[in-house]
Design a protein around this motif. Structure first.
Motif, PDB file in Angstrom:
ATOM      1  N   LEU A 136       0.860  -1.175   0.000  1.00  8.40           N
ATOM      2  CA  LEU A 136       0.000   0.000   0.000  1.00  8.40           C
ATOM      3  C   LEU A 136       0.897   1.226   0.000  1.00  8.40           C
ATOM      4  CD1 LEU A 136      -2.856   1.161   0.183  1.00  8.40           C
ATOM      5  CD2 LEU A 136      -2.631   1.078   2.674  1.00  8.40           C
ATOM      6  N   LEU A 137       0.741   2.050  -1.028  1.00 10.61           N
ATOM      7  CA  LEU A 137       1.517   3.286  -1.126  1.00 10.61           C
ATOM      8  C   LEU A 137       0.676   4.409  -0.540  1.00 10.61           C
ATOM      9  CD1 LEU A 137       2.879   2.606  -4.699  1.00 10.61           C
ATOM     10  CD2 LEU A 137       4.102   2.379  -2.539  1.00 10.61           C
ATOM     11  N   SER A 138       1.319   5.273   0.221  1.00  7.42           N
ATOM     12  CA  SER A 138       0.583   6.275   0.990  1.00  7.42           C
ATOM     13  C   SER A 138       1.356   7.594   1.009  1.00  7.42           C
ATOM     14  CB  SER A 138       0.412   5.771   2.422  1.00  7.42           C
ATOM     15  OG  SER A 138       1.679   5.709   3.063  1.00  7.42           O
ATOM     16  N   PRO A 139       0.731   8.651   1.521  1.00 13.09           N
ATOM     17  CA  PRO A 139       1.457   9.921   1.653  1.00 13.09           C
ATOM     18  C   PRO A 139       2.709   9.764   2.526  1.00 13.09           C
ATOM     19  CG  PRO A 139      -0.888  10.299   1.944  1.00 13.09           C
ATOM     20  CD  PRO A 139      -0.688   8.800   1.884  1.00 13.09           C
ATOM     21  N   GLU A 140       2.674   8.807   3.454  1.00 15.26           N
ATOM     22  CA  GLU A 140       3.810   8.600   4.354  1.00 15.26           C
ATOM     23  C   GLU A 140       4.998   7.915   3.690  1.00 15.26           C
ATOM     24  OE1 GLU A 140       0.287   9.521   6.242  1.00 15.26           O
ATOM     25  OE2 GLU A 140       0.571   7.585   5.246  1.00 15.26           O
ATOM     26  N   ASN A 141       4.762   7.080   2.680  1.00 11.00           N
ATOM     27  CA  ASN A 141       5.895   6.350   2.096  1.00 11.00           C
ATOM     28  C   ASN A 141       6.183   6.682   0.631  1.00 11.00           C
ATOM     29  OD1 ASN A 141       3.974   4.871   0.616  1.00 11.00           O
ATOM     30  ND2 ASN A 141       4.227   3.017   1.814  1.00 11.00           N
ATOM     31  N   ILE A 142       5.324   7.457  -0.015  1.00  6.65           N
ATOM     32  CA  ILE A 142       5.510   7.686  -1.450  1.00  6.65           C
ATOM     33  C   ILE A 142       6.742   8.537  -1.749  1.00  6.65           C
ATOM     34  CG2 ILE A 142       3.990   9.695  -1.684  1.00  6.65           C
ATOM     35  CD1 ILE A 142       4.425   6.776  -4.191  1.00  6.65           C
ATOM     36  N   GLY A 143       7.074   9.490  -0.875  1.00  4.31           N
ATOM     37  CA  GLY A 143       8.252  10.325  -1.114  1.00  4.31           C
ATOM     38  C   GLY A 143       9.526   9.495  -1.157  1.00  4.31           C
ATOM     39  N   PHE A 186      -1.020  -9.387  -2.323  1.00  2.00           N
ATOM     40  CA  PHE A 186      -1.926  -8.491  -3.035  1.00  2.00           C
ATOM     41  C   PHE A 186      -3.377  -8.755  -2.628  1.00  2.00           C
ATOM     42  CE2 PHE A 186      -4.680  -7.573  -6.709  1.00  2.00           C
ATOM     43  CZ  PHE A 186      -4.477  -6.199  -6.798  1.00  2.00           C
ATOM     44  N   ALA A 187      -3.787 -10.014  -2.654  1.00  3.84           N
ATOM     45  CA  ALA A 187      -5.165 -10.372  -2.312  1.00  3.84           C
ATOM     46  C   ALA A 187      -5.495  -9.953  -0.877  1.00  3.84           C
ATOM     47  CB  ALA A 187      -5.388 -11.867  -2.500  1.00  3.84           C
ATOM     48  N   ASN A 188      -4.580 -10.192   0.045  1.00  9.39           N
ATOM     49  CA  ASN A 188      -4.820  -9.838   1.447  1.00  9.39           C
ATOM     50  C   ASN A 188      -4.958  -8.327   1.635  1.00  9.39           C
ATOM     51  OD1 ASN A 188      -4.713 -12.538   2.168  1.00  9.39           O
ATOM     52  ND2 ASN A 188      -2.592 -12.445   2.870  1.00  9.39           N
ATOM     53  N   GLN A 189      -4.050  -7.570   1.032  1.00  4.36           N
ATOM     54  CA  GLN A 189      -4.107  -6.116   1.186  1.00  4.36           C
ATOM     55  C   GLN A 189      -5.354  -5.547   0.494  1.00  4.36           C
ATOM     56  OE1 GLN A 189      -3.461  -3.465   3.080  1.00  4.36           O
ATOM     57  NE2 GLN A 189      -1.260  -3.664   2.797  1.00  4.36           N
ATOM     58  N   LEU A 190      -5.706  -6.080  -0.662  1.00  5.04           N
ATOM     59  CA  LEU A 190      -6.919  -5.647  -1.355  1.00  5.04           C
ATOM     60  C   LEU A 190      -8.139  -5.896  -0.470  1.00  5.04           C
ATOM     61  CD1 LEU A 190      -8.270  -4.548  -3.955  1.00  5.04           C
ATOM     62  CD2 LEU A 190      -8.442  -6.937  -4.707  1.00  5.04           C
ATOM     63  N   ASP A 191      -8.214  -7.062   0.138  1.00  7.26           N
ATOM     64  CA  ASP A 191      -9.340  -7.369   1.032  1.00  7.26           C
ATOM     65  C   ASP A 191      -9.414  -6.373   2.182  1.00  7.26           C
ATOM     66  OD1 ASP A 191     -10.252  -9.514  -0.460  1.00  7.26           O
ATOM     67  OD2 ASP A 191      -9.328 -11.038   0.821  1.00  7.26           O
ATOM     68  N   ARG A 192      -8.265  -6.031   2.773  1.00  7.30           N
ATOM     69  CA  ARG A 192      -8.257  -5.062   3.878  1.00  7.30           C
ATOM     70  C   ARG A 192      -8.765  -3.694   3.414  1.00  7.30           C
ATOM     71  NH1 ARG A 192      -3.766  -8.178   5.505  1.00  7.30           N
ATOM     72  NH2 ARG A 192      -2.261  -6.979   4.302  1.00  7.30           N
ATOM     73  N   ILE A 193      -8.294  -3.253   2.243  1.00  7.79           N
ATOM     74  CA  ILE A 193      -8.702  -1.951   1.717  1.00  7.79           C
ATOM     75  C   ILE A 193     -10.202  -1.932   1.442  1.00  7.79           C
ATOM     76  CG2 ILE A 193      -8.538  -0.420  -0.300  1.00  7.79           C
ATOM     77  CD1 ILE A 193      -5.550  -1.311  -0.457  1.00  7.79           C
ATOM     78  N   LEU A 194     -10.699  -2.968   0.786  1.00  7.93           N
ATOM     79  CA  LEU A 194     -12.107  -2.988   0.416  1.00  7.93           C
ATOM     80  C   LEU A 194     -13.004  -3.148   1.647  1.00  7.93           C
ATOM     81  CD1 LEU A 194     -11.913  -5.061  -2.873  1.00  7.93           C
ATOM     82  CD2 LEU A 194     -12.006  -2.570  -2.590  1.00  7.93           C
TER      83      LEU A 194
END
Length: 150
Positions: free
Chosen positions: A96-103, A136-144
Motif C-alpha cells: 500500500l503506497l501512501s502519503p507517508e511512504n511515497i516520497g 496483493f489479495a490480502n491487502q486488497l481485502d483489507r482496503i475494500l
C-alpha cells in the motif's frame, strides 16, 4: 469507490483477483492500457484503450479518478500523482503506497533511474509469484473491507 488498473504492466493473476473482487462486492473496475485487455463480461468491468505513448494511460487514470478511488499500479510517479488527488494506491505485489511512504519510494525510483542512465545494470523485479499474489489479495481485502465500513 472505483478501481483503476494501470493494466499494461499489471500481472494477470492480480487482474483475476480484481475481477473476482469487483463482481463479489459490486465495485466498478476499469483497466486502462495501450492495447485491449481481456475482461470478463460484466457491467462492472471495462477496458479502456488509450493512445500509445509515454505515460498516456497514467495521465488518463489521474484525470478520471476521484478522491477515495483505488489505483492498482507499480508505477511510482503515477502512484504519487494519484495519492496527491486523494486516491488509495496498491501495487500488484501488495504494498500500500501512501502519503507517508511515497516520497521515499519516488526518491529511490529516481536514484535507480539515474544509475540505469549511467549504464549500471540494476536488474529488474523478481518474477511475480504466489507470495506476491497472496500479499496483493490480502491487502486488497483489507482496503475494500475498510472502504465498506466507512
Amino acid at each position: 469507490m472505483h478501481i483503476w488498473v494501470d493494466a499494461d504492466a499489471c500481472p494477470r493473476p492480480a487482474k483475476e483477483i480484481l475481477f473476482r473482487a469487483s463482481q463479489r462486492l459490486h465495485i466498478q473496475l476499469t483497466l486502462v492500457a495501450n492495447k485491449p485487455q481481456p475482461v470478463p463480461q460484466s457491467p462492472l468491468i471495462r477496458s479502456l484503450v488509450v493512445a500509445a505513448g509515454f505515460d498516456v494511460a497514467d495521465r488518463i487514470i489521474v484525470e478520471k479518478l476521484s478522491a477515495g478511488d483505488l489505483v492498482i499500479s507499480a508505477d511510482i510517479p503515477l502512484a504519487s500523482d494519484a495519492i496527491a488527488r486523494g486516491a488509495l494506491v496498491l501495487d500488484p505485489r501488495g504494498e500500500l503506497l501512501s502519503p507517508e511512504n511515497i516520497g521515499e519510494r519516488l526518491s529511490m525510483r529516481n536514484f535507480m533511474d539515474e544509475l540505469r542512465g549511467g549504464g549500471v545494470d540494476t536488474g529488474g523485479p523478481p518474477a511475480y509469484g504466489q507470495r506476491d499474489r497472496q500479499a496483493f489479495a490480502n491487502q486488497l481485502d483489507r482496503i475494500l473491507a475498510s472502504a465498506r465500513l466507512a
